[in-house]
Structures are given as structure tokens and as C-alpha cells.
Design a protein around this motif. Structure first.
Motif, PDB file in Angstrom:
ATOM      1  N   ILE A  18       0.835  -1.202   0.000  1.00 38.04           N
ATOM      2  CA  ILE A  18       0.000   0.000   0.000  1.00 38.04           C
ATOM      3  C   ILE A  18       0.868   1.251   0.000  1.00 38.04           C
ATOM      4  O   ILE A  18       0.646   2.191  -0.773  1.00 38.04           O
ATOM      5  N   VAL A  19       1.880   1.256   0.856  1.00 38.95           N
ATOM      6  CA  VAL A  19       2.768   2.413   0.981  1.00 38.95           C
ATOM      7  C   VAL A  19       3.549   2.640  -0.307  1.00 38.95           C
ATOM      8  O   VAL A  19       3.736   3.781  -0.758  1.00 38.95           O
ATOM      9  N   ARG A  20       4.015   1.570  -0.918  1.00 43.24           N
ATOM     10  CA  ARG A  20       4.860   1.674  -2.108  1.00 43.24           C
ATOM     11  C   ARG A  20       4.128   2.357  -3.258  1.00 43.24           C
ATOM     12  O   ARG A  20       4.725   3.085  -4.057  1.00 43.24           O
ATOM     13  N   HIS A  21       2.824   2.155  -3.358  1.00 43.58           N
ATOM     14  CA  HIS A  21       2.048   2.706  -4.465  1.00 43.58           C
ATOM     15  C   HIS A  21       1.302   3.981  -4.076  1.00 43.58           C
ATOM     16  O   HIS A  21       0.345   4.356  -4.754  1.00 43.58           O
ATOM     17  N   SER A  22       1.747   4.642  -3.025  1.00 39.33           N
ATOM     18  CA  SER A  22       1.132   5.897  -2.625  1.00 39.33           C
ATOM     19  C   SER A  22       2.210   6.972  -2.513  1.00 39.33           C
ATOM     20  O   SER A  22       3.245   6.886  -3.162  1.00 39.33           O
ATOM     21  N   SER A  23       1.966   7.997  -1.692  1.00 38.29           N
ATOM     22  CA  SER A  23       2.887   9.124  -1.584  1.00 38.29           C
ATOM     23  C   SER A  23       3.195   9.410  -0.114  1.00 38.29           C
ATOM     24  O   SER A  23       2.469   8.983   0.787  1.00 38.29           O
ATOM     25  N   PRO A  25       2.969  12.184   1.868  1.00 44.21           N
ATOM     26  CA  PRO A  25       1.960  12.816   2.730  1.00 44.21           C
ATOM     27  C   PRO A  25       0.812  11.874   3.096  1.00 44.21           C
ATOM     28  O   PRO A  25       0.291  11.939   4.217  1.00 44.21           O
ATOM     29  N   MET A  26       0.406  11.008   2.165  1.00 46.00           N
ATOM     30  CA  MET A  26      -0.664  10.063   2.469  1.00 46.00           C
ATOM     31  C   MET A  26      -0.165   8.966   3.408  1.00 46.00           C
ATOM     32  O   MET A  26      -0.894   8.510   4.296  1.00 46.00           O
ATOM     33  N   ASN A  27       1.087   8.559   3.225  1.00 49.06           N
ATOM     34  CA  ASN A  27       1.662   7.523   4.092  1.00 49.06           C
ATOM     35  C   ASN A  27       1.950   8.043   5.493  1.00 49.06           C
ATOM     36  O   ASN A  27       1.968   7.265   6.452  1.00 49.06           O
ATOM     37  N   ALA A  28       2.155   9.367   5.620  1.00 52.92           N
ATOM     38  CA  ALA A  28       2.529   9.938   6.915  1.00 52.92           C
ATOM     39  C   ALA A  28       1.438   9.758   7.963  1.00 52.92           C
ATOM     40  O   ALA A  28       1.728   9.686   9.168  1.00 52.92           O
ATOM     41  N   VAL A  29       0.183   9.678   7.532  1.00 46.94           N
ATOM     42  CA  VAL A  29      -0.928   9.560   8.481  1.00 46.94           C
ATOM     43  C   VAL A  29      -1.528   8.156   8.476  1.00 46.94           C
ATOM     44  O   VAL A  29      -2.499   7.889   9.191  1.00 46.94           O
ATOM     45  N   ARG A  30      -0.945   7.260   7.690  1.00 52.63           N
ATOM     46  CA  ARG A  30      -1.542   5.940   7.498  1.00 52.63           C
ATOM     47  C   ARG A  30      -1.500   5.086   8.766  1.00 52.63           C
ATOM     48  O   ARG A  30      -2.483   4.453   9.146  1.00 52.63           O
ATOM     49  N   GLN A  31      -0.365   5.062   9.429  1.00 52.95           N
ATOM     50  CA  GLN A  31      -0.228   4.235  10.623  1.00 52.95           C
ATOM     51  C   GLN A  31      -1.144   4.724  11.749  1.00 52.95           C
ATOM     52  O   GLN A  31      -1.780   3.916  12.444  1.00 52.95           O
ATOM     53  N   GLN A 120       0.025  11.865  -7.260  1.00 51.92           N
ATOM     54  CA  GLN A 120       1.110  12.450  -8.034  1.00 51.92           C
ATOM     55  C   GLN A 120       1.441  13.858  -7.568  1.00 51.92           C
ATOM     56  O   GLN A 120       2.613  14.238  -7.489  1.00 51.92           O
ATOM     57  N   TYR A 121       0.410  14.658  -7.259  1.00 56.78           N
ATOM     58  CA  TYR A 121       0.675  16.015  -6.785  1.00 56.78           C
ATOM     59  C   TYR A 121       1.350  15.985  -5.423  1.00 56.78           C
ATOM     60  O   TYR A 121       2.189  16.845  -5.117  1.00 56.78           O
ATOM     61  N   ALA A 122       1.022  15.005  -4.613  1.00 53.57           N
ATOM     62  CA  ALA A 122       1.656  14.882  -3.304  1.00 53.57           C
ATOM     63  C   ALA A 122       3.141  14.549  -3.435  1.00 53.57           C
ATOM     64  O   ALA A 122       3.944  14.961  -2.593  1.00 53.57           O
ATOM     65  N   GLU A 123       3.510  13.829  -4.481  1.00 50.82           N
ATOM     66  CA  GLU A 123       4.926  13.523  -4.692  1.00 50.82           C
ATOM     67  C   GLU A 123       5.724  14.759  -5.072  1.00 50.82           C
ATOM     68  O   GLU A 123       6.866  14.929  -4.636  1.00 50.82           O
ATOM     69  N   PHE A 128       2.543  21.065   0.485  1.00 48.05           N
ATOM     70  CA  PHE A 128       1.187  21.577   0.277  1.00 48.05           C
ATOM     71  C   PHE A 128       0.157  20.523   0.666  1.00 48.05           C
ATOM     72  O   PHE A 128      -0.778  20.800   1.429  1.00 48.05           O
ATOM     73  N   VAL A 129       0.286  19.322   0.137  1.00 52.32           N
ATOM     74  CA  VAL A 129      -0.689  18.268   0.436  1.00 52.32           C
ATOM     75  C   VAL A 129      -0.650  17.912   1.915  1.00 52.32           C
ATOM     76  O   VAL A 129      -1.687  17.714   2.553  1.00 52.32           O
ATOM     77  N   GLY A 130       0.551  17.853   2.490  1.00 52.44           N
ATOM     78  CA  GLY A 130       0.670  17.542   3.909  1.00 52.44           C
ATOM     79  C   GLY A 130       0.003  18.561   4.808  1.00 52.44           C
ATOM     80  O   GLY A 130      -0.433  18.239   5.921  1.00 52.44           O
ATOM     81  N   ARG A 131      -0.114  19.804   4.314  1.00 55.70           N
ATOM     82  CA  ARG A 131      -0.732  20.868   5.107  1.00 55.70           C
ATOM     83  C   ARG A 131      -2.239  20.664   5.236  1.00 55.70           C
ATOM     84  O   ARG A 131      -2.853  21.074   6.221  1.00 55.70           O
TER      85      ARG A 131
END
Length: 447
Positions: A18-23, A25-31, A120-123, A128-131
Motif C-alpha cells: 500500500i505504501v509503495r504505491h502511494s505518496s 503525505p498520504m503515508n505519513a498519516v496511514r499508521q 502524483q501532486y503529493a509527490e 502543500f498536500v501535507g498541510r
């Protein structure tokens, strides 16, 4: 029955994938979202906001997931034809839970407007996305939001920079497409900076005769003096289960219009949380539901007046036939200090048969003393006197019922400001009442 275990086991086994195919900022809140889901689980019917829908039962089947992000072989621009002519939209597609970027619309949006893949924009813009990502969609409070956050890998980003006015409507077609029963976890992030404005039309369609389970979390940030019109239209089928959570944050003097239209579905559970952060803001939440057979539609809303001098208006109308079940629970919360609040909440429902069931619960919770707030709900059947009057003038009983039902929901549809969409919905609603909307017109995906 506890369905959480299969999703907990799935995440533990597939977290790396899941993490490998995401970005980032999205992975930062996943756990953290996973930990919240383990703690919360699925909300039971004992939870106030979920008492009309059995969430555990919806998530019990073993659906497939596309965690490897395998590309679905379809060109939606070639296969799909817009069902709303003359709207002149900028048309984008999300296939299951992936933004379709192999081909983009020919019409160009103004400079300063971004419509693209969230992943893609998060990469390329992680700060910005993390905010914004997963800030108002609180995983600590809701198990569905936590599940979506821990599994979502991609989604849609709509970003309008300061002062930009987007005249052309941005239309997003969410297509469910699969050869097997499938679960999708879609994420949407909308950011309108100060003074920006945009109109968004989201259309949900199911292209295959499979069972789909779609979770969706939308976060919309509406800046100072910004304006957002968000229209959501569901035209899927009876094998589709949709669980959608919408979170809206409004700053001072901003304007939001949200119109939710359910024409075809299986089981639908929509949650809308809107919060006023600054004074002088206004919102309108409207909903129109047409359901028959064994369809189930549950709308739950919360309007949180945290600032004074704000105005909210809410109107939801249901027409239920056969053994359909509808539910509406709307809570307006006026906090301490939110003086000069004006709020009106209405829920009106029509049961066309004795077997149809409607649950309604409008609520006001007020902690300020200088406010104007009202709420109310009605549940009734077709007016016998009106039916008799129409039959006396040569109109058949069947046609008279259709005309009364159509007139009943018009109050919601007539408030849509996009004239081509409003006119088309009048036509689609009439066809829906006549039982003629078995699939979406203009779509070649199923042909």
C-alpha cells in the motif's frame, strides 16, 4: 458479526504494498489511521450517527482490492458521453479510485487551477498536500474515515489559487469498473484559497454488473470570501454500496452550496460535516432522494456554527416506493459566542407505499442566546384529494402519482444554479419515476 478483523489483517499483510504505491503525505498519516481503526472498529447501530445503517454488515463480504494499482483497460473519454448536454464542463475521470491521466480534457482551465491525481501532486508538492490532507477528516473520531485513510492510495485534487474565478464547471465522473466484486477507497481534496470560486459536479456511475463497495472521503477547504458549489449525483445500481464522508471547513465570508442527488443506488450512506471557522459565512445543504425496491439511503449531516453572524439552510426531500428505506439525521450545533446565527433545517418525505420506511431526526443544539433557528420534518403519503381531483380531469391514477411525486422533489432541483444541469435533472427524475433509468444514457462502457 465483526468485520474489522479482515481489514486489520489485510493492512498488516499488505502495508508495504500500500505504501509503495502511494505518496509520502498520504503515508505519513496511514499508521495513525490504522491505530484509530483498530481502536474504533466499525461504528455499530448503538452509535448515534450510525443507528439507521448496519455498517458492519456492509463491510462483511470479502471484496477484492487493487492494491497493486493495475491499470483498468478503458479509455473513459472514448467510452463515456456526458448525460448533461450543453453544460460545457471540463471533464475528468476517476476510474475506481485512480485518477485517469492518460488523456485529459482539451478545454483548459485558468492558470492557477490544478485538477490532478492526489498521489502524483503529493509527490511533487508534499508540503502543500501535507498541510491539508487528513486534517479535518478526523480518523480519531470516525472508523469509516480511519479505514479510508489507512487504505487510500490515490484520489483527486482540486486546487484553486487565491483570487481565481473558475467559470467553467469542473465535472468529475467516478466510474466503478471491474470483472470481480471490488472495494475501492477514493480520496478527494478540494482547496479554494482566499477569494477563489469554483463549481464542481461529481457523478457516480457503475459500469459493470458486479458488487462494488466504495468508501469516499472528501475534504473541502473554502478560504476567506471564497465560493464553492458542489453537486453530487449518484446513478449506480442495486449492487452498489457507497459510504461517503464529506468534510467542509469555511472561513469568514465564504459561501458553500452542496446539492446531493440520489437517483439510482443499492445502499448509500452519506455523512456531511460542515464547520464555520469565520464570521459572515453562508452555506446551503440540499438533498433529493428517489428510492424504490429494497434500496437504502441514509444521510447524516452536522453543521457546526463555531463563529457568529453565519447562515445555514438545509433541505432534504425523499420519495420512497416499494420496500425502500430512507433515513435523515441533521444536527445544527450553535456554540457559545456564535451570536447572530441564522439557521433553517427541513426534512420532508413522501412514502408512496405502506411498506416504505422513513426515519427522520432533525436536531438543534444551541448555546447562544441571540439566534434565529428553526427545524422541522414531515412524513406523509400522496394526497388522496389531489389524486381524486386529477382523475376527475382525465388523468390516470398512475400518471397522477407520478406528477405529484415529481412536483414534490422540484423544490430541491429548482435551487440548482447550473441551468443545463437543472433542466437535465428534471428529465432524469421524470424518467426515474417512470422506471426508465436502468442504465446511464450516453455511456458506452456497458455496450
Amino acid at each position: 458479526m465483526k468485520s474489522e478483523s479482515q481489514y486489520i489483517d489485510l493492512f498488516r499483510e499488505a502495508e508495504e504494498l500500500i505504501v509503495r504505491h502511494s505518496s509520502a503525505p498520504m503515508n505519513a498519516v496511514r499508521q495513525a489511521a490504522f491505530d484509530d481503526f483498530v481502536r474504533l472498529g466499525f461504528p455499530s447501530k448503538k452509535v448515534e450517527r450510525y443507528k439507521y445503517t448496519d455498517i458492519d454488515e456492509l463491510f462483511a463480504p470479502n471484496y477484492g482490492l487493487n492494491l497493486n494499482r493495475l491499470e483498468i483497460p478503458v479509455n473513459p473519454y472514448d467510452a463515456f458521453r456526458c448525460d448533461v448536454p450543453n453544460l460545457s464542463t471540463s471533464l475528468y475521470f476517476v476510474v475506481n479510485d485512480m485518477f485517469y491521466n492518460r488523456l485529459l480534457p482539451k478545454s483548459t482551465l485558468p492558470e492557477g487551477v490544478v485538477v490532478t491525481s492526489l498521489q502524483q501532486y503529493a509527490e511533487s508538492h508534499p508540503d502543500f498536500v501535507g498541510r491539508y490532507y487528513a486534517r479535518i477528516a478526523d480518523t480519531k473520531e470516525d472508523g469509516i474515515t480511519a479505514l479510508n485513510t489507512m487504505l487510500a492510495q490515490d484520489g483527486l485534487l482540486v486546487y484553486v489559487k487565491k483570487g481565481i474565478q473558475v467559470e467553467r464547471t469542473i465535472q468529475v465522473i467516478n466510474i466503478l469498473r471491474s470483472d470481480v466484486d471490488l472495494m475501492v477507497n477514493r480520496r478527494v481534496l478540494v482547496v479554494l484559497e482566499e477569494g477563489a470560486s469554483a463549481k464542481l459536479l461529481f457523478c457516480d456511475h457503475a459500469a459493470d454488473d458486479r458488487s462494488f463497495l466504495a468508501t469516499q472521503v472528501i475534504e473541502a477547504y473554502v478560504g476567506v470570501q471564497a465560493s464553492l458549489e458542489l453537486y453530487c449525483l449518484e446513478e449506480t445500481h442495486y449492487k452498489n454500496t457507497r459510504v461517503s464522508n464529506l468534510y467542509i471547513e469555511q472561513q469568514a465570508n465564504s459561501h458553500v452550496i452542496h446539492q446531493l442527488i440520489t437517483l439510482h443506488n443499492g445502499i448509500t450512506r452519506n455523512r456531511t460535516d460542515l464547520v464555520f471557522r469565520g464570521e459572515g459565512a453562508e452555506c446551503t445543504l440540499n438533498g433529493c432522494v428517489i428510492a424504490d425496491r429494497q434500496q437504502h439511503v441514509d444521510n447524516n449531516t452536522l453543521i457546526d456554527h463555531q463563529a457568529g453572524h453565519c447562515t445555514s439552510n438545509e433541505l432534504y426531500k425523499y420519495v420512497l416506493d416499494n420496500q425502500a428505506v430512507g433515513a435523515f439525521a441533521g444536527r445544527v450545533l450553535v456554540r457559545h459566542g456564535a451570536q447572530k446565527t441564522v439557521s433553517q433545517e427541513r426534512n420532508q418525505n413522501l412514502c408512496a407505499t405502506r411498506e416504505a420506511r422513513m426515519f427522520t431526526q432533525p436536531m438543534l443544539e444551541i448555546y447562544a442566546d441571540d439566534v434565529k433557528c428553526s427545524h422541522g420534518s414531515t412524513v406523509g403519503q400522496l394526497n388522496d384529494a389531489a389524486l381524486f381531483y386529477m382523475q376527475q380531469r382525465g388523468i390516470s391514477l398512475h400518471e397522477a402519482k407520478l406528477l405529484l411525486q415529481f412536483a414534490f422533489v422540484n423544490e430541491v432541483i429548482d435551487q440548482i444554479s447550473l441551468i443545463p444541469l437543472r433542466d437535465r435533472l428534471h428529465y432524469l427524475v421524470e424518467k426515474r419515476f417512470r422506471g426508465e433509468l436502468s442504465k446511464c444514457e450516453g455511456c458506452k462502457l456497458c455496450k
